[in-house]
Design an enzyme around this catalytic site. Structure first.
Site, PDB file in Angstrom:
ATOM      1  N   ASP A   1     -14.995  -3.701 -10.262  1.00  0.00           N
ATOM      2  CA  ASP A   1     -16.049  -2.744 -10.087  1.00  0.00           C
ATOM      3  C   ASP A   1     -15.676  -1.157 -10.342  1.00  0.00           C
ATOM      4  O   ASP A   1     -16.229  -0.233 -10.858  1.00  0.00           O
ATOM      5  CB  ASP A   1     -16.912  -2.749  -8.803  1.00  0.00           C
ATOM      6  CG  ASP A   1     -17.590  -4.053  -8.552  1.00  0.00           C
ATOM      7  OD1 ASP A   1     -17.654  -5.012  -9.398  1.00  0.00           O
ATOM      8  OD2 ASP A   1     -18.549  -3.894  -7.804  1.00  0.00           O
TER       9      ASP A   1
ATOM     10  N   CYS B   1     -11.693  -9.210  -4.284  1.00  0.00           N
ATOM     11  CA  CYS B   1     -12.771  -8.227  -4.953  1.00  0.00           C
ATOM     12  C   CYS B   1     -14.325  -8.444  -4.693  1.00  0.00           C
ATOM     13  O   CYS B   1     -14.732  -9.493  -4.376  1.00  0.00           O
ATOM     14  CB  CYS B   1     -12.435  -7.961  -6.337  1.00  0.00           C
ATOM     15  SG  CYS B   1     -10.920  -6.974  -6.596  1.00  0.00           S
ATOM     16  N   ASP B   2     -15.002  -7.574  -5.116  1.00  0.00           N
ATOM     17  CA  ASP B   2     -16.500  -7.361  -4.741  1.00  0.00           C
ATOM     18  C   ASP B   2     -17.275  -8.806  -4.804  1.00  0.00           C
ATOM     19  O   ASP B   2     -17.977  -9.112  -4.170  1.00  0.00           O
ATOM     20  CB  ASP B   2     -17.157  -6.438  -5.447  1.00  0.00           C
ATOM     21  CG  ASP B   2     -16.486  -4.912  -5.294  1.00  0.00           C
ATOM     22  OD1 ASP B   2     -17.177  -3.794  -4.767  1.00  0.00           O
ATOM     23  OD2 ASP B   2     -15.241  -4.990  -5.357  1.00  0.00           O
ATOM     24  N   LYS B   3     -17.300  -9.249  -6.380  1.00  0.00           N
ATOM     25  CA  LYS B   3     -18.644 -10.160  -6.603  1.00  0.00           C
ATOM     26  C   LYS B   3     -17.621 -11.776  -6.470  1.00  0.00           C
ATOM     27  O   LYS B   3     -18.335 -12.493  -6.512  1.00  0.00           O
ATOM     28  CB  LYS B   3     -18.969 -10.231  -7.998  1.00  0.00           C
ATOM     29  CG  LYS B   3     -19.658  -8.712  -8.118  1.00  0.00           C
ATOM     30  CD  LYS B   3     -20.608  -8.605  -7.105  1.00  0.00           C
ATOM     31  CE  LYS B   3     -20.752  -7.039  -6.959  1.00  0.00           C
ATOM     32  NZ  LYS B   3     -19.778  -6.190  -6.910  1.00  0.00           N
TER      33      LYS B   3
ATOM     34  N   CYS C   1      -9.274  -2.557  -3.211  1.00  0.00           N
ATOM     35  CA  CYS C   1      -9.254  -0.841  -2.739  1.00  0.00           C
ATOM     36  C   CYS C   1      -9.348  -0.744  -1.245  1.00  0.00           C
ATOM     37  O   CYS C   1     -10.003  -1.500  -0.510  1.00  0.00           O
ATOM     38  CB  CYS C   1     -10.314  -0.219  -3.250  1.00  0.00           C
ATOM     39  SG  CYS C   1     -10.162  -0.255  -5.118  1.00  0.00           S
TER      40      CYS C   1
ATOM     41  N   GLU D   1     -23.728  -0.567  -9.355  1.00  0.00           N
ATOM     42  CA  GLU D   1     -23.704   0.413  -8.449  1.00  0.00           C
ATOM     43  C   GLU D   1     -23.349   1.977  -8.840  1.00  0.00           C
ATOM     44  O   GLU D   1     -23.043   2.098  -9.917  1.00  0.00           O
ATOM     45  CB  GLU D   1     -21.938   0.095  -8.006  1.00  0.00           C
ATOM     46  CG  GLU D   1     -22.027  -1.323  -7.152  1.00  0.00           C
ATOM     47  CD  GLU D   1     -20.603  -1.445  -6.485  1.00  0.00           C
ATOM     48  OE1 GLU D   1     -20.588  -2.303  -5.525  1.00  0.00           O
ATOM     49  OE2 GLU D   1     -19.629  -0.825  -6.939  1.00  0.00           O
TER      50      GLU D   1
ATOM     51  N   SER E   1     -21.886   1.419  -4.229  1.00  0.00           N
ATOM     52  CA  SER E   1     -20.514   0.806  -3.980  1.00  0.00           C
ATOM     53  C   SER E   1     -20.220   0.825  -2.517  1.00  0.00           C
ATOM     54  O   SER E   1     -21.055   1.842  -1.785  1.00  0.00           O
ATOM     55  CB  SER E   1     -19.567   1.779  -4.743  1.00  0.00           C
ATOM     56  OG  SER E   1     -18.158   1.500  -4.284  1.00  0.00           O
TER      57      SER E   1
END
Length: 552
Positions: A78, A119-121, A191, A440, A466
């Site tokens: 992202d 990570c995000d997805k 992150c 985002e 985000s």
């Protein structure tokens, strides 16, 4: 065993010959076949080390008599996709990840799956796949990167995004920006703050789908390798015990996850992902559950981006077991977990090691949880706001609407100095259908914070934010503009009212005027004419339903 479909009997001699081309022995074909679904890539910092975790997981599988087969799925960063057309593809990748894993596991008849994700997805996409497949499964989340250090201050990726606003205001030089850029992301891993990737890793553990301490162990810590190997061993135990994801991810487990989410002040993206995962299990996780729990669960961990602490600090303080120990009076404690232990037994062994990082519920950061669910004539089906880090003065806001039909137009206006204190910035046609893909909005939120306007301006969108966003950021406005929601007909100069304690989001038009505007609204053509996003836009549901794909 499911794998008998490809390896047992005279008729499977051709299949066995192919397996022997891989180097398998007859003995290795006797044990269970375990898929290792890995999102390793050298393109994304959160995934750079996942090949090593797979190696250790496979060792654990072999030690218990199983045979491991690694396969990969896609991963989108992202951070790298942020602020341009690439972000349209991030949320839609969640469905591709789930589908791709289903295809491989079903085609090759694995008996169980070790999911290695970061990570995000990717984490929610893999959880959706695990729920859909419903065969023995365990998760190894990749872990966070360490926080950076710049001029004696802890920094992370969000520090760099916010620095762009500081640069525009003349409070930072180009040379200082370059120094910060060089120090903000010092290791591999997701992150380092309580952004979406780490929120989902923590909630995976809270639901019981990964081993204790997996959610907060840093990517570069050797403990992560040991967890990977133990997870490889444990998948064989889950197979022998016939424990499936549906046995672990019950409605009560989702409630535990939401409670932990609220206490951590996690990302609002969980209001998309948890309902989508539940949907795969045939469960309905209404957003009202988030709001109901938020009113009684305190926010006890002051994590970046709103606070000073990073995932490494939370791990040092005792990790998710310690957080859950502090919250034990609110949790379902008799639930099973992938570890083989019920929640209550894990918490007996947990210790809270730093009371600054994990605050007592009697002395929280905020009395209520970190997410609020708002409704009103601007969002009849709801909107979400991350309240963690909001000051009391930002809990109620009235301002004049400045309306933009894309994120890019809003960012240009912010950097051109067109946004002033007291403005309500409306960004529409960025929802699941309208984006398409529900971008985002880290770029505009970070710019406003860097310019000192984070709590002086409301940013309201049918897109999303985000996990690294902070300030008065209200997303997931539903129905979205592309579906003819009221956000499609708000105009420059309309007065917008935000009342977080009262859970209201409205604008000052009466019912008659609103009906008149909606009657005059005409749908816009899709922004894309071909490819995956066109198919996605034609099938995706509202953000209020998790932005899942509706088939047929």
């Amino acid at each position: 065993m499911r794998s008998d479909d490809v390896k047992k009997g005279m008729g499977r001699a051709p299949h066995r010959s192919l397996l022997k081309a891989l180097g398998l022995t007859d003995k290795e074909m006797e044990g269970p076949f375990i898929g290792i679904a890995n999102s390793y890539t050298n393109m994304v910092p959160g995934h750079l080390h996942l090949d090593k975790l797979s190696e250790y997981a496979a060792r654990g599988v072999a030690r218990k008599g199983g045979t491991a087969f690694e396969f990969n799925t896609i991963a989108i960063c992202d951070g790298l996709a942020m602020g341009h057309g690439g972000m349209n593809y991030s949320l839609p990748s969640r469905e591709v990840i789930a589908d791709s894993i289903e295809l491989v596991v079903q085609a090759h008849r694995f008996d169980g799956v070790v999911f290695i994700a970061s990570c995000d997805k990717v984490v929610p996409g893999m959880l959706m796949a695990a729920a859909r497949l419903d065969i023995p499964s365990i998760f190894i989340t990749g872990g966070a990167m360490l926080a950076g250090s710049w001029r004696g201050v802890k920094v992370d990726l969000i520090s760099v995004f916010e620095a762009l606003g500081q640069l525009r205001e003349g409070r930072l030089t180009l040379e200082e920006l370059k120094e910060l850029e060089d120090h903000a992301c010092p290791t591999c891993g997701s992150c380092s703050g309580m952004f979406t990737a780490n929120t989902m890793a923590c909630l995976t553990e809270a639901m019981g789908m990964s081993l204790p301490y997996c959610g907060t162990t840093p990517a570069v810590d050797s403990m992560k390798l040991r967890i990977a190997e133990e997870s490889g061993e444990r998948i064989i135990g889950l197979l022998e015990e016939e424990v499936k994801p549906s046995d672990i991810m019950t409605m009560e487990a989702f409630e535990n996850a939401i409670i932990v989410d609220l206490a951590l002040g996690g990302s609002t993206n969980t209001t998309l992902h948890l309902p989508a995962i539940a949907n795969e299990l045939g469960l309905i996780l209404d957003l009202s559950i988030f709001d109901e729990l938020s009113r009684r669960i305190p926010h006890i961990c002051n994590m970046s981006p709103s606070g000073p602490y990073h995932i490494e600090d939370l791990h040092r303080a005792g990790g998710i077991p310690a957080v859950m120990k502090e919250l034990s009076g609110h949790l379902h404690l008799d639930l099973p977990t992938a570890s083989g232990k019920p929640v209550k037994d894990i918490l007996k062994e947990a210790a809270i090691l730093d009371r600054e990082v994990i605050r007592p519920t009697s002395n929280p950061v905020h009395r209520e949880g970190g997410i609020a669910f708002l409704k009103g004539n601007l969002a009849p089906d709801g909107a979400v706001v991350k309240t963690a880090g909001l000051s009391p003065k930002a809990m109620r806001f009235t301002g004049e609407a400045k309306v933009f039909d894309s994120e890019e137009d809003a960012v240009e206006a912010i950097f051109s100095g067109e946004i002033n204190r007291g403005d309500a910035v409306i960004i529409r046609y960025e929802g699941p259908k309208g984006g398409p893909g529900m971008k985002e909005m880290l770029s505009p939120t970070s710019a406003l914070v860097g310019m000192g306007l984070g709590e002086e301006v409301a940013l309201i969108t049918d897109g999303r934010f985000s996990g690294g966003s902070r300030g008065l950021c209200i997303g997931h406005v539903s129905p979205e503009a592309a579906a003819g929601g009221p956000i499609a007909v708000i105009r420059d100069g309309d007065m917008v009212e935000v009342d977080v304690p009262g859970r209201k989001l409205s604008f000052n038009v009466d019912d008659g005027e609103l009906k008149k505007r909606l009657k005059g609204w005409t749908p816009r053509p899709l922004k894309v004419e071909k490819g995956y996003l066109k198919r996605y836009a034609s099938q995706v549901s509202s953000a209020s339903h998790g932005a899942v794909l509706e088939l047929g």
